[in-house]
Design a protein around this motif. Structure first.
Motif, PDB file in Angstrom:
ATOM      1  N   ARG A 172       1.043  -1.062  -0.064  1.00  0.00           N
ATOM      2  CA  ARG A 172      -0.014  -0.024  -0.100  1.00  0.00           C
ATOM      3  C   ARG A 172       0.763   1.352  -0.017  1.00  0.00           C
ATOM      4  N   THR A 229      -2.741   5.200  -0.741  1.00  0.00           N
ATOM      5  CA  THR A 229      -2.601   4.243   0.351  1.00  0.00           C
ATOM      6  C   THR A 229      -3.905   3.467   0.714  1.00  0.00           C
ATOM      7  N   THR A 230      -4.929   3.846   0.151  1.00  0.00           N
ATOM      8  CA  THR A 230      -6.307   3.416   0.437  1.00  0.00           C
ATOM      9  C   THR A 230      -6.627   2.464  -0.723  1.00  0.00           C
ATOM     10  N   PRO A 246     -12.775   3.047   2.520  1.00  0.00           N
ATOM     11  CA  PRO A 246     -12.547   4.321   1.856  1.00  0.00           C
ATOM     12  C   PRO A 246     -11.845   4.930   3.147  1.00  0.00           C
ATOM     13  N   GLY A 247     -10.685   5.803   2.821  1.00  0.00           N
ATOM     14  CA  GLY A 247     -10.057   6.545   3.803  1.00  0.00           C
ATOM     15  C   GLY A 247      -9.054   5.856   4.515  1.00  0.00           C
ATOM     16  N   GLU A 248      -8.897   4.621   4.541  1.00  0.00           N
ATOM     17  CA  GLU A 248      -7.778   3.720   5.359  1.00  0.00           C
ATOM     18  C   GLU A 248      -6.956   3.129   4.585  1.00  0.00           C
ATOM     19  N   PRO A 249      -5.877   3.121   4.990  1.00  0.00           N
ATOM     20  CA  PRO A 249      -5.364   3.558   6.411  1.00  0.00           C
ATOM     21  C   PRO A 249      -4.747   5.097   6.482  1.00  0.00           C
ATOM     22  N   LEU A 250      -5.353   5.963   5.444  1.00  0.00           N
ATOM     23  CA  LEU A 250      -4.597   7.240   5.526  1.00  0.00           C
ATOM     24  C   LEU A 250      -5.230   7.852   6.745  1.00  0.00           C
ATOM     25  N   ARG A 251      -6.451   7.628   7.224  1.00  0.00           N
ATOM     26  CA  ARG A 251      -7.086   8.191   8.163  1.00  0.00           C
ATOM     27  C   ARG A 251      -6.391   8.016   9.511  1.00  0.00           C
ATOM     28  N   ILE A 258     -10.731  -0.135  -3.879  1.00  0.00           N
ATOM     29  CA  ILE A 258     -10.668   0.720  -2.762  1.00  0.00           C
ATOM     30  C   ILE A 258     -12.010   0.052  -1.484  1.00  0.00           C
ATOM     31  N   LYS A 303      -4.109   9.468  -1.018  1.00  0.00           N
ATOM     32  CA  LYS A 303      -5.386   8.346  -1.071  1.00  0.00           C
ATOM     33  C   LYS A 303      -4.687   7.296  -1.934  1.00  0.00           C
TER      34      LYS A 303
END
Length: 282
Positions: A182, A224-225, A236-241, A233, A222
Motif C-alpha cells: 500500500r 494508500t487506500t 474508503p479513507g484507510e489507512p490514511l485516516r 478501495i 489516497k
C-alpha cells in the motif's frame, strides 16, 4: 538490520516489481519510475485519479517493458529508446523532457483504462539525458540529487516496525491489516521500533558499499487506500485516516516512510538479506 524488500515501479502508479537484488543508480533503483502515464496536455496521471491503474501488472524482460491486464493482450515496449518524439510533461510543478511511446501504447492504455476526462492517455519515458533535481531546501549543505518520475525523491525507505504499528492501530478499530505494498516503498528493513527511520540521517550497507541520505518524511495520499493488486478501495479513507491520527508532527497530514537520496554507491548491488546500518540525526 537487514533488507527485507526491494521494489521498483517502472511505470509510475502501475504495478510494482519485487526484486531479490537491484542495482543502485543516482536516480534510485535501476528502472524505477522511468515511464509515466500522462494526459493530452502532458500532466501526470496516477492512482489518485485512476485507482484502476494499480491493476496493471508490470514485468521487465531482457529487452522489453511488458504491461499486462485481463482486458487486452500484453503491451511490449522496447527498453532501447529509439527515435521517439519528444514532449514536455509535468510531475507536480516540475516540467520534464520525455519520449512518447506512441500510438500502440496510447491505444492499449485506452483499452484497459478508458478515456481520461474525454481524452486519451499516453505512455512516456523519462528522457535519458534530462535531470530533474530534488527540492534543495531539504538537502544538507553541499548535497545535490536528482530523480526520475517519482513524486520527488529517488527512494522511499520504510521499516517493518512502522507497518506493524499502523496495523496494530487498524486492528484496534476492527479493521484488517494492510500489506506493505500500500505504501509502495523502494527499500524495507526489519527494524522493529515503529517509525525508527524518522530519526535516521543515513542508511548504509554494512560493508560501506553504498549510503543513502534520509531527507524528508513522506506525506501520504489516497493511494494508500487502494488495493495494489485489484485497484479497488475496500475501506474508503484507510489507512490514511489512521496515519493522520497517528501524526505527531507540527505539519498536518499522515506520514509514513522517509524519502531518500543516494550519497554513495552508484552501480552498487543491493540484495534482500543484506546487512545495513543506520546513523541517527545529530
Amino acid at each position: 538490520m537487514k533488507i527485507t524488500q526491494l521494489n521498483i515501479y517502472p511505470v509510475k502508479s502501475l504495478g510494482g516489481i519485487a526484486l531479490d537484488t537491484a542495482e543502485l543508480t543516482a536516480e534510485g533503483l535501476a528502472w524505477d519510475r522511468r515511464w509515466m502515464v500522462v494526459d493530452d496536455v502532458g500532466r501526470f496521471v496516477t492512482q489518485r485519479q485512476l485507482p484502476a491503474m494499480a491493476s496493471i501488472r508490470v514485468r521487465l524482460e531482457a529487452d522489453a517493458l511488458v504491461l499486462e491486464h485481463p482486458a487486452a493482450a500484453p503491451l511490449c515496449v522496447p527498453l532501447a529508446a529509439e527515435s521517439l518524439p519528444r514532449l514536455p510533461v509535468y510531475v507536480w510543478e516540475d516540467c520534464c523532457e520525455a519520449l512518447d511511446e506512441g500510438a500502440e501504447a496510447r491505444d492499449w492504455l485506452g483499452a484497459v483504462l478508458g478515456d481520461w476526462r474525454g481524452s486519451g492517455l499516453r505512455l512516456v519515458r523519462f528522457a535519458p539525458e534530462h535531470r530533474r533535481a530534488v527540492e534543495p531546501h531539504y538537502l544538507a549543505p553541499g548535497e545535490w540529487a536528482h530523480t526520475g518520475f517519482a513524486d520527488g525523491y529517488p527512494l522511499l525507505v520504510v521499516s517493518e516496525g512502522s507497518l506493524a504499528e499502523v496495523n496494530r492501530r487498524l486492528a484496534a478499530k476492527g479493521l484488517d491489516p494492510v500489506p506493505m505494498s500500500r505504501f509502495r516503498p523502494s527499500l524495507v528493513v526489519d527494524e522493529a521500533a515503529p517509525f525508527a527511520e524518522d530519526g535516521w540521517d543515513t542508511l548504509a550497507a554494512a560493508d560501506g558499499a553504498w549510503r543513502l541520505g534520509l531527507r524528508k518524511p513522506c506525506q501520504r495520499c489516497k493511494i494508500t487506500t487502494v488495493d495494489q493488486h485489484s485497484g479497488e478501495i475496500a475501506v474508503p479513507g484507510e489507512p490514511l485516516r489512521t496515519l493522520v491520527e497517528m501524526n505527531t508532527r507540527l505539519a498536518p497530514g499522515g506520514y509514513f516512510g522517509q524519502n531518500a537520496i543516494v550519497l554513495k554507491g552508484e552501480r552498487a548491488r543491493l540484495s534482500v538479506g543484506d546487512d545495513v546500518t543506520a546513523r541517527a540525526r545529530s
